[in-house]
Write an enzyme that holds these catalytic residues in place. Structure first.
Site, PDB file in Angstrom:
ATOM      1  N   SER A  70       0.829  -1.203   0.000  1.00 42.34           N
ATOM      2  CA  SER A  70       0.000   0.000   0.000  1.00 42.34           C
ATOM      3  C   SER A  70       0.865   1.256   0.000  1.00 42.34           C
ATOM      4  CB  SER A  70      -0.914  -0.007   1.223  1.00 42.34           C
ATOM      5  OG  SER A  70      -1.629   1.204   1.333  1.00 42.34           O
ATOM      6  N   GLY A  75       2.012   5.792  -0.768  1.00 47.85           N
ATOM      7  CA  GLY A  75       2.847   6.520   0.165  1.00 47.85           C
ATOM      8  C   GLY A  75       2.363   6.335   1.595  1.00 47.85           C
ATOM      9  N   GLU A  96       5.374   2.225  14.559  1.00 49.14           N
ATOM     10  CA  GLU A  96       6.421   1.255  14.203  1.00 49.14           C
ATOM     11  C   GLU A  96       6.018   0.390  13.010  1.00 49.14           C
ATOM     12  OE1 GLU A  96       9.347  -2.104  16.221  1.00 49.14           O
ATOM     13  OE2 GLU A  96       8.094  -0.838  17.485  1.00 49.14           O
ATOM     14  N   ARG A  97       4.729   0.041  12.890  1.00 46.46           N
ATOM     15  CA  ARG A  97       4.291  -0.754  11.735  1.00 46.46           C
ATOM     16  C   ARG A  97       4.544   0.011  10.440  1.00 46.46           C
ATOM     17  NH1 ARG A  97      -0.523  -1.498  10.701  1.00 46.46           N
ATOM     18  NH2 ARG A  97      -0.439  -3.496   9.632  1.00 46.46           N
ATOM     19  N   ARG A  98       4.217   1.307  10.434  1.00 47.50           N
ATOM     20  CA  ARG A  98       4.445   2.133   9.240  1.00 47.50           C
ATOM     21  C   ARG A  98       5.935   2.255   8.932  1.00 47.50           C
ATOM     22  NH1 ARG A  98       1.439   6.900  11.647  1.00 47.50           N
ATOM     23  NH2 ARG A  98       1.043   5.404  13.310  1.00 47.50           N
ATOM     24  N   GLU A 129      -0.929   6.448  22.275  1.00 46.26           N
ATOM     25  CA  GLU A 129      -1.148   6.438  20.837  1.00 46.26           C
ATOM     26  C   GLU A 129      -1.231   5.026  20.283  1.00 46.26           C
ATOM     27  OE1 GLU A 129       0.846   9.158  18.337  1.00 46.26           O
ATOM     28  OE2 GLU A 129       1.118  10.670  19.899  1.00 46.26           O
ATOM     29  N   ASN A 130      -0.448   4.117  20.810  1.00 45.02           N
ATOM     30  CA  ASN A 130      -0.490   2.742  20.296  1.00 45.02           C
ATOM     31  C   ASN A 130      -1.756   2.008  20.716  1.00 45.02           C
ATOM     32  OD1 ASN A 130       2.053   1.692  18.781  1.00 45.02           O
ATOM     33  ND2 ASN A 130       2.819   3.133  20.292  1.00 45.02           N
ATOM     34  N   ARG A 133      -4.538   3.326  18.478  1.00 44.50           N
ATOM     35  CA  ARG A 133      -4.458   3.185  17.028  1.00 44.50           C
ATOM     36  C   ARG A 133      -4.170   1.775  16.551  1.00 44.50           C
ATOM     37  NH1 ARG A 133      -1.055   8.609  15.216  1.00 44.50           N
ATOM     38  NH2 ARG A 133      -2.370  10.117  16.287  1.00 44.50           N
TER      39      ARG A 133
END
Length: 299
Positions: A70, A75, A96-98, A129-130, A133
């Protein structure tokens, strides 16, 4: 489209500012800090280190590949968040995944929000945040809450305010850490749910916990069935009430003496709690037996 191009150009301009040794921003009071903090800036991926406070530790390889595909096509839509450390060095707060997927996709830069925070603030921001999200597993969430308690000395009430969760919810997650490590691993790997874990935690003995865990997995028990299993186990531990003796299960001492006198020998009388019993009449010879028989026959 023009607005997107403008934002990208702004990001590249701020990137150059951050690479200027004369503008090594370290605090919100430094010159040009207002241009950097909170803005989206294209950062070199190699300049970003993984946050040691990151709650997530398991990443699905297939899902990362899908995200990388993706990113190649569209982007990085949602910027990551980093904390500025030394000159041109940053520490990941969230995303971290991104970041991992961007590396797989072959990107050399990534859009990022820059914040200047101490380690405590970094840990709190990473947790909040984690949790909001990403789908951290229940044990990862519990460990993150425990870390806030241990490292920042937050009470559950204070943590509730920080992360926007009810105090009872936080307490339920923390209780999972009392489970046997094998069961914690089972929750992380998806063999059982948090609901199963909350039922098992009512058992203190770890061996009993793992026995029930094995039954849940092997028999594919639901949470309700697990709760019933735990209840039956707890009931089995309760001491059984002693049987009370009936008030009628007695004999008057005078009556006992009268019987002994009648037979001319000491008799043994036993009465059970239900009122039933037996009388034992001993004899010492055949002649003595005949005597007792005659008494019984009334002759």
């Amino acid at each position: 489209m023009a607005q997107a191009v403008k934002k990208q150009a702004l990001g590249r301009g701020l990137s150059a500012l951050l690479k200027d040794p004369d503008n090594n921003i370290q605090s919100v009071d430094d010159k040009n800090a207002d241009k950097v903090v909170g803005n989206i800036i294209e950062l070199d991926i190699d300049a970003i280190e993984i946050n040691p406070f990151q709650p997530r530790s398991n990443f699905n390889a297939e899902a990362l590949q899908e995200l990388a595909s993706s990113i190649r096509e569209l982007g990085v839509i949602q910027p990551i968040t980093v904390r500025k450390q030394d000159f041109n060095k940053y520490q990941l707060i969230s995303g971290e995944r991104r970041l991992r997927a961007s590396k797989i996709a072959g990107l050399t830069t990534i859009p990022a929000y820059i914040r200047i925070a101490n380690d405590n603030e970094s840990l709190t921001m990473a947790l909040v945040e984690n949790i909001q999200r990403h789908d951290l597993d229940p044990i990862e969430i519990a460990l993150s809450y425990q870390r806030l308690i241990d490292e920042i000395q937050l009470t559950q009430e204070q943590m509730s305010e920080r992360v926007g969760k009810k105090r009872s919810t936080i307490a339920n997650y923390l209780r999972l850490l009392k489970l046997d490590p094998i069961i914690q691993t089972g929750i992380r790997d998806g063999f059982i749910s948090m609901g199963h874990g909350r039922a098992i935690i009512n058992i203190d003995d770890h061996d009993a916990q793992t026995d029930i865990y094995q039954k849940i997995v092997s028999q594919n028990l639901s949470v309700r069935e697990t709760e019933a299993l735990v209840k039956n186990y707890q009931e089995s531990l309760k001491p059984k009430p002693a049987k009370s003796k009936s008030a009628v299960a007695t004999i008057d001492e005078d009556d006992k003496k009268a019987i002994a006198t009648y037979f001319g020998t000491k008799v043994d009388i036993k009465i059970a709690g239900n009122g039933k019993g037996k009388i034992t009449i001993p004899f010492h010879s055949e002649e003595d037996l005949n005597r007792i028989v005659k008494l019984i026959k009334g002759s």
